[in-house]
Design a protein around this motif. Structure first.
Motif, short mmCIF file in Angstrom:
data_model
loop_
_atom_site.label_atom_id
_atom_site.label_comp_id
_atom_site.label_asym_id
_atom_site.label_seq_id
_atom_site.Cartn_x
_atom_site.Cartn_y
_atom_site.Cartn_z
N PRO A 171 19.77 -16.43 92.26
CA PRO A 171 20.77 -15.49 92.81
C PRO A 171 21.01 -15.75 94.31
O PRO A 171 20.74 -14.90 95.17
N GLU A 201 33.68 -15.75 98.32
CA GLU A 201 32.55 -16.57 97.92
C GLU A 201 32.83 -18.03 98.25
O GLU A 201 33.87 -18.57 97.89
N THR A 235 27.60 -20.79 95.28
CA THR A 235 26.40 -20.16 94.73
C THR A 235 25.41 -21.28 94.40
O THR A 235 25.72 -22.46 94.57
N THR A 295 22.91 -14.99 100.98
CA THR A 295 21.97 -14.01 100.45
C THR A 295 21.16 -14.63 99.32
O THR A 295 21.63 -15.51 98.60
N ASP A 301 19.05 -13.07 96.18
CA ASP A 301 18.75 -11.85 95.43
C ASP A 301 19.22 -10.60 96.19
O ASP A 301 18.54 -9.59 96.24
N GLY A 302 20.41 -10.72 96.82
CA GLY A 302 21.02 -9.60 97.52
C GLY A 302 20.56 -9.39 98.96
O GLY A 302 21.17 -8.64 99.70
#
Length: 167
Positions: free
Chosen positions: A51, A64, A67, A119, A121-122
Motif C-alpha cells: 500500500p 496519483e 503506486t 504514503t 499504508d496511509g
C-alpha cells in the motif's frame, strides 16, 4: 541488474527541499556486481500489493503519480552521510504515467506550489517540494525511472524498503 550507485546519485541535482530533504533520481540501471557485493541481496522485485502511493499535491487537490504496482525493483537501505537511501525503479508504463501526470497537472510549466507526497499504508513517509530542475529531470525522455529516496530515520527507510520488498 542492480541500481548503480553512480547512476542513482548522478541522475538529478540536489533540489531545494527535494534534494536537501531528499528526493533524487537516477538515470541508469547497471548489471549487478560479480563479486559478493552485499547490495546484490538488497535489489529485489517490488511487491505490487504494497500500500505505497505517490501523489502530486497542489492547491487544487491531488492526483496519483504511481503506486507499488508501477514499480519493478527496490534496493536499499544504503547509509550515505547522515541519510539512508532506498532506490525505487518504475516500470516503463509507470514512468510514462508519472511524466504524463506531471504534465497534465501543469507542474512542467510552473512547478512551484507542487509537492509529491508518498504514503505507506496511509502514513506519510516522504514529502518533496518540486522546482524547475527537478521537474525537468523527471520529465526528460532520457530518465529511466529510477528514484532515490533519502531518509534521515534509518528505521523508516527500513520500513519502506521491507514493505516494498514484501518482507
Amino acid at each position: 541488474m542492480e541500481l548503480s550507485r553512480r547512476g542513482a546519485l548522478g541522475g538529478l541535482a540536489a533540489i531545494g527541499a527535494v534534494g536537501a530533504v531528499g528526493f533524487m533520481g537516477a538515470s541508469a540501471v547497471d548489471d549487478p556486481a560479480t563479486d559478493e557485493d552485499e547490495t546484490d541481496a538488497h535489489y529485489v522485485e517490488v511487491d505490487p500489493e504494497t500500500p505505497f502511493i505517490a501523489r502530486l499535491v497542489d492547491d487544487d487537490g491531488d492526483r496519483e503519480l504511481f503506486t507499488a504496482a508501477d514499480l519493478v525493483h527496490v534496493q536499499g537501505v544504503h547509509p550515505d552521510d547522515e541519510e539512508y537511501l532506498v532506490f525505487i525503479e518504475l516500470t516503463e508504463t509507470g514512468r510514462e504515467r508519472f511524466q504524463d501526470e506531471l504534465a497534465a497537472a501543469g507542474a512542467e510549466a510552473d512547478p512551484d506550489g507542487f509537492e509529491i507526497v508518498m504514503t505507506l499504508d496511509g502514513a506519510v513517509v516522504r514529502e518533496v517540494s518540486l522546482d524547475g530542475p527537478t521537474v525537468d529531470a523527471l520529465t526528460d525522455e532520457e530518465w529511466e525511472g529510477v528514484v532515490t529516496l533519502p531518509f534521515v530515520d534509518e528505521d523508516l527507510a527500513e520500513d519502506v524498503y521491507e514493505a516494498l520488498a514484501g518482507m
